[in-house]
Design a protein around this motif. Structure first.
Motif: not given
Length: 195
Positions: A79-83, A86-88, A142-144, A147-151
């Motif tokens: 478990t974590g959050e997108c770098s 910041l979504d879980p 750097v979890p995402l 792969e193409d998460c724009p942030g």
């Protein structure tokens, strides 16, 4: 040798007794079990194998001349959050293991430093340090979420994925910011007005 390393408790789910292999090269046995995670593993605030979860072990123990060769996989829930946004996030991490646990009287044991090779203690092996270290190394730093998460928009902090195309913010050249703050947006002088 210290008391800490002189014996391993077979009640510990990470400890495997290898006596049935009898130190006869070629004998093998499967080990499949779920073992609990005592303390979370990984990078807190980024991605972890959470405390209280389980790691699934699917291993083959083979007796070889120098010791017991352990091969197979370990799978853990993360478990974590997108770098970027910041979504879980949640997922599974699987690692492939290949580790030799040297017999106490083997050439491998005699010719390697203590921290360079794993060792059998009273014909038992402790899988926890090997699995723990391999899992932590396999976790993304750097979890995402994809792969193409724009942030996130750097100006307002909203997720780019949720914003309308063309989203933007008016920026003022910092050299003019003080004038705009003092006089506001004054209309430009027309051709028949004096500047």
């Amino acid at each position: 040798m210290s008391d800490e390393h002189s014996s391993l408790d077979t009640r510990n789910p990470w400890v495997v007794d290898t006596r049935e292999l009898g130190r006869r090269a070629g004998l093998s046995r499967d080990v499949r079990r779920d073992v609990p995670v005592g303390a979370s593993l990984g990078f807190p605030g980024v991605i972890v194998v959470p405390e209280g979860s389980e790691i699934e072990l699917d291993l083959l123990l083979e007796s070889v001349v120098e010791g017991v060769l352990v091969t197979g996989t370990a799978t853990a829930h993360t478990t974590g959050e997108c770098s970027r946004c910041l979504d879980p996030i949640e997922g599974d991490t699987e690692i492939h293991l290949t580790e030799l646990f040297a017999y106490p009287d083997s050439t491998t044991e005699a010719t390697t430093e203590e921290d360079e090779v794993s060792r059998l203690i009273d014909d038992r092996i402790d899988l926890e340090p090997v699995v723990r270290d391999a899992l932590v190394l396999a976790l993304p730093q750097v979890p995402l979420c994809r792969e193409d998460c724009p942030g996130l928009c750097p100006d307002c902090g909203a997720k780019w994925a949720d914003l309308e195309p063309g989203h933007g913010h008016e920026t003022i050249d910092p050299r003019w910011a003080a004038l705009v703050e003092r006089f506001g947006d004054a209309p430009a002088a027309g051709p028949d007005q004096e500047a």
